[in-house]
Write an enzyme that holds these catalytic residues in place. Structure first.
Site, PDB file in Angstrom:
ATOM      1  N   THR A 170     -28.867  39.985  88.227  1.00 55.88           N
ATOM      2  CA  THR A 170     -29.170  41.049  87.266  1.00 55.88           C
ATOM      3  C   THR A 170     -28.483  42.338  87.689  1.00 55.88           C
ATOM      4  OG1 THR A 170     -31.317  39.981  87.016  1.00 55.88           O
ATOM      5  CG2 THR A 170     -31.051  42.118  85.976  1.00 55.88           C
TER       6      THR A 170
ATOM      7  N   HIS B 124     -41.789  31.381  82.165  1.00 56.63           N
ATOM      8  CA  HIS B 124     -40.789  32.230  82.783  1.00 56.63           C
ATOM      9  C   HIS B 124     -39.402  32.076  82.176  1.00 56.63           C
ATOM     10  CE1 HIS B 124     -40.003  35.591  85.205  1.00 56.63           C
ATOM     11  NE2 HIS B 124     -38.813  35.074  85.334  1.00 56.63           N
TER      12      HIS B 124
ATOM     13  N   GLU C   4     -38.912  31.356  79.250  1.00 58.18           N
ATOM     14  CA  GLU C   4     -39.088  32.001  77.949  1.00 58.18           C
ATOM     15  C   GLU C   4     -38.745  33.493  78.013  1.00 58.18           C
ATOM     16  OE1 GLU C   4     -39.786  31.154  74.930  1.00 58.18           O
ATOM     17  OE2 GLU C   4     -40.314  33.111  74.086  1.00 58.18           O
TER      18      GLU C   4
ATOM     19  N   TYR D 167     -36.539  34.831  79.850  1.00 55.24           N
ATOM     20  CA  TYR D 167     -35.080  34.970  79.836  1.00 55.24           C
ATOM     21  C   TYR D 167     -34.489  34.544  78.521  1.00 55.24           C
ATOM     22  CZ  TYR D 167     -35.794  36.049  84.641  1.00 55.24           C
ATOM     23  OH  TYR D 167     -36.231  36.660  85.774  1.00 55.24           O
TER      24      TYR D 167
ATOM     25  N   LYS E 145     -24.984  42.371  86.637  1.00 58.80           N
ATOM     26  CA  LYS E 145     -24.816  42.736  85.228  1.00 58.80           C
ATOM     27  C   LYS E 145     -24.877  44.246  85.034  1.00 58.80           C
ATOM     28  CE  LYS E 145     -26.131  38.604  82.851  1.00 58.80           C
ATOM     29  NZ  LYS E 145     -25.001  38.671  81.930  1.00 58.80           N
TER      30      LYS E 145
ATOM     31  N   SER F  46     -39.192  24.458  65.523  1.00 60.30           N
ATOM     32  CA  SER F  46     -38.178  25.350  64.971  1.00 60.30           C
ATOM     33  C   SER F  46     -37.189  25.815  66.044  1.00 60.30           C
ATOM     34  CB  SER F  46     -38.866  26.548  64.319  1.00 60.30           C
ATOM     35  OG  SER F  46     -37.991  27.627  64.208  1.00 60.30           O
TER      36      SER F  46
ATOM     37  N   HIS G 298     -50.914  40.012  68.845  1.00 59.80           N
ATOM     38  CA  HIS G 298     -49.757  40.899  68.987  1.00 59.80           C
ATOM     39  C   HIS G 298     -48.681  40.208  69.825  1.00 59.80           C
ATOM     40  CE1 HIS G 298     -47.320  44.382  70.113  1.00 59.80           C
ATOM     41  NE2 HIS G 298     -47.550  44.099  71.383  1.00 59.80           N
TER      42      HIS G 298
END
Lengths: 286, 525
Positions: free
Chosen positions: B328, B253, B255, B257, B331, B169, B77
């Site tokens: 963050t 980590h 990844e 973001y 934002k 890819s 999953h």
């Protein structure tokens, strides 16, 4: 600028990427099957598809380039592509260098009882002393001799550094339209590249036969062969790229201004060179 | 100038017909569509796996599956959703939108673009085929930790090599995005005039190129440890299994973001449109994105607080992680300020965007709780972690993708979607997903571990509730599939601008846009 935009070459639909995907899939599935104890046939078939694809894809790109379809902006796209591809390669090697540093700085000293990881040392391997090179507390692969820096590796360093000089000399020739200098410089570079690979193969044979230094020789053998092995594969690839560039130069391709393929090959070659210096210092020497 | 343009148009008028159009595509819109359709299929496959998990967890005891198969489901999953659904969906958006947003004729490297996509169906064929192999699929978790992962059966090399293919890819896709953004902008489209979606993707692409090769290196070491006798993760040979965790999370980590920065971009496009105000604090948004990307490289240790680390390491990773809350927070503040005193309307994309801001912030706060090293010793490996990352990935990344789909679908297809059905989809999703994941916070705080098919009786009520939410959320996505198909086939004709408040180059093109977006570059002022 607007004109350059209008003429940006967007290729027609192309068969090569899907051929490449089928080839990659066949290679990977074949390799996995081989690792599980199957035959190599499927993988070889996949590699054959990939080789055909490389001829077809690069052939198409070379034809388009030679018929003048690529303007400066297209050229710039290729340049950005190559920069970032090399950056990705740098990060790939960084993973293996990181592993080497981690093993030398942390895991081996910890196994020897340093720092806060005392228990592994005390419970499992109280006799292990932290040294480098090592094949670990269980003497994995049996005792071995580490590779000396100042024999073949030093000669290989000189060879690779000289090839950096010859490729630059060839580039000067290209930019001044001295075709013989271009071809001679490239030929010398390709020769030095393959010579390097040949000597590396000798070194490996010697390591396996005379020094009992193998991939199985614990963390030293693992980092040594994976780092130098991946580097050797990159030198081989770079030599093949340079060989293609050499053959194209002999055929009269490239002009003083327009020779991206040459520059990309040269960048790649310098990248391989720099990685080798890192290897020489951290794997062989220190 | 006009002759050059003319030649260009003649060369590439119509796409080839039939299946060959898709197999041989070099057009950014065709490839974008392929990515989006592929990711939707993967979203449904990964969703089915989640529903198997939730069916098993509906009540205590073992009902439907064996523990081994349950673990295969949790592992697969995650791999399918991360690499097959979320990442390709954002790459699909990048393909469709970046050339239109910056005034380019296509992506910079169109053939490579095709290859980036077509590797994926093959990679996932390889990965999903492992479920049918002797010993089943990988079951040690998507993080592939050794030594457990080395016990995988025949599936092992297939899993590793499929991860390699996904990496190839992603790297090629990212190189293409960077080359396009840096080299294909229309005259006048300076970096600080780029739409925020383009900015976030530029930074995401950089992250991808920096970390995917590291993952490739790490899984290669797993492969050689298993088959070629190396000792990278074997303490007996002087290696260290914990070293794999460092390598993995140095990739892992950033990844995270990679999956959320483009979502920030999408939300930063949608909220100004429906608040009918320009984005508040554009440049601070750019700097905040870059700061988050930088910080993502120095916080990986917070995934390993309980593994054993020197105290200085625990403290460093704790504080570095908490600092991420600052950009963050910038934002979230900017999104709220954009809406402040705006003339807001609440079409489906805006509903998903607002839900994103609220629910992603909840996920961010639970992340802050987990960042506190001593508290993490309590929370780690419980359902609290599961709740946390599903709030940021489902109500974060996936909600932004839903918002993006509704927002740009009229532009892509030329038809308006059914607003009423869209709103029903939104409400079912937002209610379902909160019933699904909110109780998991309590389960985790009460001590229920992750990746376990059975549990103690005191967790029964919240698990039953969570499973009901899962089925509401899961099945309401079929409504989304229906809405998309309906919109492609029919619907009210969309105008060029589609939304009253929409700004940007993509809205100056017709709906649907011409096969090649800007054959002549527009002037941007």
């Amino acid at each position: 600028m607007a004109q350059a935009h209008g003429a940006y070459y967007v290729p027609h639909s192309s068969p090569w990427p899907i051929v490449a995907s089928v080839g990659l899939f066949t290679t990977m599935a074949g390799l996995a099957n081989f690792l599980n104890g199957g035959a190599l046939t499927t993988m070889m078939f996949g590699v054959a598809i990939l080789i055909i694809m490389l001829f077809g894809w690069f052939g198409a790109v070379i034809n388009e380039s030679e018929s003048g379809l690529y303007n400066e902006q297209v050229d710039q796209s290729f340049r950005w592509g190559m920069y970032w591809f090399i950056f990705s390669e740098v990060m790939f090697f960084a993973a293996f260098f990181g592993t080497l540093f981690y093993a030398r700085q942390y895991s081996v000293p910890w196994l020897g009882g340093a720092g806060h990881r005392l228990l592994t040392h005390e419970m499992l391997w109280p006799d292990f002393r932290s040294v480098w090179p090592t094949n670990g507390p269980s003497d994995v692969g049996g005792s071995f001799k580490p590779m000396e820096a100042w024999g073949l590796p030093a000669i290989n360093t000189i060879i690779l550094l000289s090839s950096g000089v010859t490729v630059t000399w060839a580039h000067w020739g290209l930019k001044e339209n001295k075709r013989s200098q271009l071809i001679l410089g490239l030929a010398a570079t390709v020769f030095l590249g393959f010579l390097f690979v040949f000597l590396q193969a000798k070194e490996y044979t010697h390591a396996y036969e005379a020094m009992n230094l193998t991939l199985n020789s614990g963390i030293y053998g693992s980092t040594f062969f994976m780092l130098t092995g991946f580097h050797g594969m990159h030198v081989t690839l770079g030599s093949i790229i340079l060989l293609v560039v050499l053959l194209r130069a002999i055929r009269g391709h490239f002009t003083e201004e327009h020779h991206f393929a040459f520059e990309a090959a040269a960048w790649y070659w310098h990248f391989v060179d720099v990685v080798w210096l890192g290897l020489f210092i951290f794997v062989y020497w220190m | 100038m006009s002759t050059a343009t003319h030649v260009h148009v003649e060369h590439h008028d119509a796409p080839p017909r039939g299946i060959w159009r898709w197999l041989s595509a070099t057009n950014h819109k065709d490839i974008g569509t392929l990515y989006l359709v592929f990711s939707l299929i993967m979203f449904l496959i990964g969703g089915c796996m989640a529903l198997i998990i939730r069916a098993e967890l509906f009540q205590p005891g073992l009902q439907f599956v064996t523990p081994q198969f349950f673990n295969q489901m949790t592992t697969m999953h995650a791999l399918v959703m991360v690499f097959g659904a979320v990442m390709p969906a954002f790459t699909g958006l990048a393909n469709w939108l970046i050339p239109m947003m910056i005034g380019a004729p296509d992506m910079a490297l169109p053939r490579m673009n095709n290859w980036s996509f077509w590797i994926l169906p093959f990679a996932f064929t390889l990965l999903l085929s492992t479920l049918f192999m002797q010993g089943g699929g990988p079951a040690g978790g998507w993080t592939l930790y050794p030594p457990l992962v080395l016990q995988t059966g025949n599936a092992f090399p297939f899993v590793i090599l499929s991860v390699h293919m996904m990496g190839i890819s992603s790297i090629m896709g990212a190189i293409n995005v960077i080359a396009t953004i840096l080299n294909m902008r229309a005259p006048g489209m300076t970096l600080m005039k780029m739409p925020l979606f383009v900015w976030t993707w530029l930074i995401t692409a950089y992250l991808l190129i920096a970390v995917m090769p590291v993952l490739a290196g790490g899984v290669t070491m797993l492969l050689t440890d298993k088959f070629f006798g190396t000792s990278f993760f074997n303490a007996a040979g002087g290696g260290d299994p914990v070293m794999f965790q460092h390598i993995f999370w140095f990739f892992g980590h950033p990844e995270v973001y990679i999956m959320i920065l483009p979502a920030f971009g999408v939300i930063s496009m949608i909220i100004p449109t429906f608040a009918r105000k320009p984005l508040f604090g554009y440049s601070s948004m750019v700097y905040a994105t870059a700061s988050i990307a930088f910080l993502s490289f120095i916080v990986w240790g917070h995934h390993m607080f309980t593994v054993g680390m020197p105290l200085a390491g625990e403290l460093f990773f704790m504080y570095a992680t908490m600092i991420i809350a600052v950009p963050t927070g910038v934002k979230v503040f900017n999104w709220v300020s954009t809406m402040w005193k705006g003339s807001m309307t609440f079409e489906t994309p805006m509903l998903f965007a607002i839900a994103f801001v609220i629910l992603f912030t909840i996920g961010g706060f639970s992340g802050l709780m987990l960042a506190i090293a001593p508290a993490d010793f309590q929370y780690q490996d419980t359902y609290f972690v599961v709740a946390h990352f599903h709030y940021v990935l489902v109500t974060g990344a996936v909600f932004s993708l839903m918002a993006a789909a509704y927002y740009w679908l009229p532009k892509w297809t030329g038809h308006m979607y059914d607003e009423k059905l869209g709103k029903i989809h939104f409400w079912l999703s937002v209610i379902g997903v909160n019933i699904l994941f909110f109780p998991q916070h309590f389960l985790g705080l009460a001590g229920m571990p992750r990746r376990i098919p059975d549990y103690a009786l005191q967790f029964a009520e919240f698990n039953a509730l969570s499973s009901i939410g899962a089925y509401i959320y899961g099945f309401s996505q079929l409504l989304f599939v229906y809405i998309v198909i309906k919109t492609i086939r029919s619907g009210e004709k969309a105008t060029d601008q589609v939304w009253e408040g929409a700004r940007g180059l993509e809205w100056t093109l017709s709906s649907p846009p011409p096969y090649h977006s800007f054959t002549t570059a527009p002037e941007v002022h």
